[in-house]
Scaffold this motif. Structure first.
Motif, PDB file in Angstrom:
ATOM      1  N   ASP A   1       0.812  -1.222   0.000  1.00 21.33           N
ATOM      2  CA  ASP A   1       0.000   0.000   0.000  1.00 21.33           C
ATOM      3  C   ASP A   1       0.844   1.270   0.000  1.00 21.33           C
ATOM      4  O   ASP A   1       0.389   2.321  -0.404  1.00 21.33           O
ATOM      5  N   ASN A   2       2.104   1.191   0.470  1.00 20.34           N
ATOM      6  CA  ASN A   2       2.958   2.381   0.530  1.00 20.34           C
ATOM      7  C   ASN A   2       3.335   2.881  -0.857  1.00 20.34           C
ATOM      8  O   ASN A   2       3.764   4.010  -1.016  1.00 20.34           O
ATOM      9  N   ASN A   3       3.215   2.032  -1.877  1.00 24.98           N
ATOM     10  CA  ASN A   3       3.565   2.432  -3.237  1.00 24.98           C
ATOM     11  C   ASN A   3       2.357   2.951  -4.013  1.00 24.98           C
ATOM     12  O   ASN A   3       2.460   3.252  -5.182  1.00 24.98           O
ATOM     13  N   ASN A   4       1.206   3.027  -3.389  1.00 25.33           N
ATOM     14  CA  ASN A   4      -0.011   3.485  -4.044  1.00 25.33           C
ATOM     15  C   ASN A   4      -0.060   5.011  -4.001  1.00 25.33           C
ATOM     16  O   ASN A   4      -0.249   5.596  -2.940  1.00 25.33           O
ATOM     17  N   PRO A   5       0.113   5.698  -5.169  1.00 26.86           N
ATOM     18  CA  PRO A   5       0.128   7.175  -5.149  1.00 26.86           C
ATOM     19  C   PRO A   5      -1.179   7.785  -4.670  1.00 26.86           C
ATOM     20  O   PRO A   5      -1.183   8.865  -4.100  1.00 26.86           O
ATOM     21  N   GLN A   6      -2.310   7.119  -4.895  1.00 28.16           N
ATOM     22  CA  GLN A   6      -3.586   7.682  -4.467  1.00 28.16           C
ATOM     23  C   GLN A   6      -3.707   7.706  -2.948  1.00 28.16           C
ATOM     24  O   GLN A   6      -4.433   8.524  -2.406  1.00 28.16           O
ATOM     25  N   GLN A   7      -2.993   6.839  -2.263  1.00 26.44           N
ATOM     26  CA  GLN A   7      -3.052   6.821  -0.797  1.00 26.44           C
ATOM     27  C   GLN A   7      -2.440   8.098  -0.217  1.00 26.44           C
ATOM     28  O   GLN A   7      -2.824   8.544   0.847  1.00 26.44           O
ATOM     29  N   ASN A   8      -1.500   8.716  -0.942  1.00 23.98           N
ATOM     30  CA  ASN A   8      -0.818   9.912  -0.459  1.00 23.98           C
ATOM     31  C   ASN A   8      -1.512  11.205  -0.882  1.00 23.98           C
ATOM     32  O   ASN A   8      -1.037  12.276  -0.570  1.00 23.98           O
ATOM     33  N   GLN A   9      -2.610  11.130  -1.621  1.00 26.27           N
ATOM     34  CA  GLN A   9      -3.317  12.316  -2.061  1.00 26.27           C
ATOM     35  C   GLN A   9      -4.199  12.862  -0.944  1.00 26.27           C
ATOM     36  O   GLN A   9      -4.756  12.115  -0.165  1.00 26.27           O
ATOM     37  N   ILE A  10      -4.291  14.187  -0.898  1.00 27.86           N
ATOM     38  CA  ILE A  10      -5.135  14.864   0.082  1.00 27.86           C
ATOM     39  C   ILE A  10      -6.195  15.651  -0.672  1.00 27.86           C
ATOM     40  O   ILE A  10      -5.879  16.375  -1.621  1.00 27.86           O
ATOM     41  N   ASN A  11      -7.427  15.507  -0.267  1.00 27.49           N
ATOM     42  CA  ASN A  11      -8.517  16.261  -0.870  1.00 27.49           C
ATOM     43  C   ASN A  11      -8.636  17.586  -0.117  1.00 27.49           C
ATOM     44  O   ASN A  11      -9.014  17.611   1.049  1.00 27.49           O
ATOM     45  N   ILE A  12      -8.305  18.684  -0.783  1.00 25.48           N
ATOM     46  CA  ILE A  12      -8.312  20.008  -0.156  1.00 25.48           C
ATOM     47  C   ILE A  12      -9.526  20.779  -0.648  1.00 25.48           C
ATOM     48  O   ILE A  12      -9.725  20.924  -1.852  1.00 25.48           O
ATOM     49  N   GLU A  13     -10.303  21.276   0.288  1.00 22.18           N
ATOM     50  CA  GLU A  13     -11.508  22.033  -0.049  1.00 22.18           C
ATOM     51  C   GLU A  13     -11.207  23.526   0.049  1.00 22.18           C
ATOM     52  O   GLU A  13     -10.587  23.981   1.004  1.00 22.18           O
ATOM     53  N   LEU A  14     -11.655  24.275  -0.949  1.00 25.97           N
ATOM     54  CA  LEU A  14     -11.456  25.720  -0.983  1.00 25.97           C
ATOM     55  C   LEU A  14     -12.810  26.384  -1.187  1.00 25.97           C
ATOM     56  O   LEU A  14     -13.408  26.278  -2.253  1.00 25.97           O
ATOM     57  N   SER A  15     -13.287  27.075  -0.153  1.00 28.44           N
ATOM     58  CA  SER A  15     -14.587  27.746  -0.250  1.00 28.44           C
ATOM     59  C   SER A  15     -14.487  28.928  -1.212  1.00 28.44           C
ATOM     60  O   SER A  15     -13.398  29.444  -1.482  1.00 28.44           O
ATOM     61  N   GLU A  16     -15.631  29.383  -1.716  1.00 28.21           N
ATOM     62  CA  GLU A  16     -15.648  30.538  -2.624  1.00 28.21           C
ATOM     63  C   GLU A  16     -15.068  31.776  -1.950  1.00 28.21           C
ATOM     64  O   GLU A  16     -14.317  32.544  -2.548  1.00 28.21           O
ATOM     65  N   GLU A  17     -15.431  31.981  -0.692  1.00 29.76           N
ATOM     66  CA  GLU A  17     -14.948  33.145   0.053  1.00 29.76           C
ATOM     67  C   GLU A  17     -13.424  33.108   0.188  1.00 29.76           C
ATOM     68  O   GLU A  17     -12.743  34.111  -0.031  1.00 29.76           O
ATOM     69  N   MET A  18     -12.878  31.941   0.526  1.00 31.90           N
ATOM     70  CA  MET A  18     -11.434  31.810   0.697  1.00 31.90           C
ATOM     71  C   MET A  18     -10.719  31.928  -0.651  1.00 31.90           C
ATOM     72  O   MET A  18      -9.619  32.475  -0.735  1.00 31.90           O
ATOM     73  N   ALA A  19     -11.359  31.456  -1.711  1.00 28.27           N
ATOM     74  CA  ALA A  19     -10.754  31.498  -3.046  1.00 28.27           C
ATOM     75  C   ALA A  19     -10.542  32.928  -3.532  1.00 28.27           C
ATOM     76  O   ALA A  19      -9.664  33.180  -4.355  1.00 28.27           O
ATOM     77  N   GLU A  20     -11.339  33.874  -3.039  1.00 27.53           N
ATOM     78  CA  GLU A  20     -11.181  35.275  -3.423  1.00 27.53           C
ATOM     79  C   GLU A  20      -9.851  35.839  -2.948  1.00 27.53           C
ATOM     80  O   GLU A  20      -9.294  36.740  -3.540  1.00 27.53           O
TER      81      GLU A  20
END
Length: 107
Positions: free
Chosen positions: A4-23
Motif C-alpha cells: 500500500d505504501n507504493n499506491n500514489p492515491q493513498q498519499n493524495q489529500i482532498n483540499i476544499e477551498l470555499s468561494e470566500e477563501m478562493a477570493e
C-alpha cells in the motif's frame, strides 16, 4: 499482495477551498515573529497615508513547517524568475521591514 505504501492515491489529500477563501485577501506587508516552538506570520494591508493598518490573516507554523514554507517559496521564486525574469526589489526606505516587532531571532 500489493504494498500500500507504493499506491500514489493513498498519499493524495482532498483540499476544499470555499468561494470566500478562493477570493483571497490583498496584503502588502508580513510581520514575522517566533518563539522556540512556533513562527507567527501576520499578513497586513498597509495603505499609503493611513495611520493604521489591519492584520488580514495570521498563520501559525511549527519551525519545521516554516522551513518547508521557506523552501517552497524559494523554489517557486526561482521558477517564476526563470520564466519572467528577475523580480525588482524596492529600497527598504519605502516600506517597513518584513520582520518587525516580537522576539529577536534565537538559535
Amino acid at each position: 499482495m500489493e504494498n500500500d505504501n507504493n499506491n500514489p492515491q493513498q498519499n493524495q489529500i482532498n483540499i476544499e477551498l470555499s468561494e470566500e477563501m478562493a477570493e483571497g485577501v490583498y496584503c502588502n506587508l508580513a510581520i514575522i515573529t517566533h518563539s522556540h516552538a512556533e513562527f507567527v506570520l501576520d499578513f497586513v494591508k498597509l495603505m499609503p497615508g493611513a495611520p493604521k493598518a489591519k492584520v488580514k490573516s495570521r498563520i501559525i507554523l511549527t519551525p519545521e513547517h516554516a522551513k518547508r514554507l521557506f523552501k517552497a517559496l524559494q523554489d517557486n521564486l526561482r521558477k517564476f524568475e526563470s520564466v519572467y525574469g528577475p523580480i525588482k526589489e524596492t529600497p527598504e526606505g519605502g516600506m517597513p521591514p518584513f520582520s518587525m516587532g516580537g522576539p529577536t531571532a534565537q538559535a
